[in-house]
Scaffold this motif. Structure first.
Motif, PDB file in Angstrom:
ATOM      1  N   GLU A   1       1.213   3.919  -3.268  1.00 38.60           N
ATOM      2  CA  GLU A   1      -0.008   5.377  -2.830  1.00 38.60           C
ATOM      3  C   GLU A   1       1.474   5.942  -3.787  1.00 38.60           C
ATOM      4  OE1 GLU A   1      -0.901   8.446   1.045  1.00 38.60           O
ATOM      5  OE2 GLU A   1       0.019   6.329   1.738  1.00 38.60           O
TER       6      GLU A   1
ATOM      7  N   LYS B   1       0.940  -1.127   0.517  1.00 37.42           N
ATOM      8  CA  LYS B   1       0.132   0.038   0.062  1.00 37.42           C
ATOM      9  C   LYS B   1       1.064   1.386  -0.169  1.00 37.42           C
ATOM     10  CE  LYS B   1      -4.294  -1.945   1.515  1.00 37.42           C
ATOM     11  NZ  LYS B   1      -5.238  -1.846   3.215  1.00 37.42           N
TER      12      LYS B   1
ATOM     13  N   CYS C   1      -5.448   1.608  -5.204  1.00 37.50           N
ATOM     14  CA  CYS C   1      -5.100   0.592  -3.939  1.00 37.50           C
ATOM     15  C   CYS C   1      -5.050  -0.629  -3.700  1.00 37.50           C
ATOM     16  CB  CYS C   1      -5.621   0.917  -2.965  1.00 37.50           C
ATOM     17  SG  CYS C   1      -5.298   0.839  -1.566  1.00 37.50           S
TER      18      CYS C   1
END
Length: 334
Positions: free
Chosen positions: A151, A147, A157
């Protein structure tokens, strides 16, 4: 049994006194995908030759009887090295946007581990024994790693990590033997070698038998046991002798191409079979998985950089396509 028999046998030279640090990075972004075996990272360190350390008092006394009972360790004329590694692998289904369980695709899974191994080797043969311990499941922190990277890159995601396999301590005991054939003996020449391997692993993370081969062709090929993917007992980057270009100041350049093929007969794979002691998402694994790869290696002074492009056959029933990923290895000998 004398300590000299356990640790004696070969004189010291630049290769035997050297240490090798390696950084491995594997990802399917090299094939513009984000699924299945989607990322692997590993750091490893190979010690100098431990011959004579018993007599020097550098090894703890309690360890000597244990070391003396290990197979292959008493054979004369071998170098002996300790290998320490740490790494993380992550596995995901193809649809990262879905939050619900995707029953017919592979589970979300992570594996973060520490490994310690022993190498016994000469110019022709390398025996590797390794123990890996770690965590599978949320405690592997694979979810947080993926994640964070997505990001940072602005990618989709991954929303399905709530369905990952559950926490489970992992243990694997691994043995592998590698050989070197048809190798050039003189540095500063075009060379060719062939490096087959045979081994297996036993544990609750994976249990398998494996075999494979690598062939290399080029200028100033390193005197080692080839370029491995991230896998147990795969650290083979340390120089074998003073003929390695990384330990010869006047021959610190090399360039070669290589091809490899490897197969595993899988008895157990927690990343597909699910947790050992509790229910979790699982799929029907294929009993045989093969890797086919090709790449290039570059040696500049004490650095060795390799890139391998890998095709991995389908790992489970219902997998739509074979997987393609890239593997980068950067080693430094000092």
């Amino acid at each position: 049994m004398s300590i000299a028999l356990v640790f004696g046998g070969i004189p010291c030279d630049a290769a035997e006194n050297s240490r090798t640090f390696s950084f491995y990075f594997e990802n399917d972004l090299f094939a513009d995908t984000d699924q299945s075996y989607t990322n692997g990272i590993k750091l490893s360190w190979i010690s100098p030759d431990l011959t004579g350390y018993a007599e020097s008092g550098r090894l703890p006394g309690w360890s000597l009887p244990l070391i003396g009972r290990l197979p292959f360790i008493n054979e004369p004329g071998l170098q002996r090295n300790v290998v320490i590694s740490i790494g993380q692998n992550m596995y995901t289904p193809g649809d990262l946007e879905a939050e619900d369980l995707i029953e017919d695709d592979r589970p979300y899974a992570g594996w973060t581990y520490f490994g310690i191994g022993l190498h016994s080797k000469n110019e022709r043969r390398l025996d590797s024994m390794e123990i890996q311990i770690g965590m599978v499941g949320p405690a592997s922190f694979a979810e947080q790693t993926q994640k964070w990277v997505h990001e940072w890159r602005g990618d989709q995601c991954p929303n399905g990590w709530d369905n990952q396999i559950k926490d489970e301590p992992g243990l694997a005991v691994i043995y592998e033997r590698k050989w070197r054939f048809l190798y050039a003996r003189d540095i500063g020449k075009l060379g060719f070698d062939v490096i087959p391997h045979l081994g297996g692993a036993l544990g609750n993370v994976y249990t398998y038998a494996n075999a494979g081969m690598e062939a290399r062709l080029g200028w100033n090929i390193t005197r080692d046991f080839g370029t491995s993917l991230i896998r147990p007992a795969g650290d083979s980057n340390a120089p074998l002798s003073a003929q390695d270009p990384r330990v010869k100041s006047d021959h610190g350049f090399g360039l070669y191409v290589f091809g490899m093929v490897a197969g595993r007969a899988m008895l157990h794979n927690i990343f597909l079979d699910g947790n050992t002691f509790t229910d979790s998402h699982s799929v029907d694994k294929k009993r045989f998985v093969a890797d086919i790869g090709a790449g290039v290696g570059l040696i500049i002074q004490r650095f060795k950089l390799c890139y391998t492009h890998v095709l991995r056959t389908k790992a489970f029933e219902g997998q739509e396509d074979d997987q393609v990923f890239g593997s980068i290895t950067l080693s430094f000998t000092y």
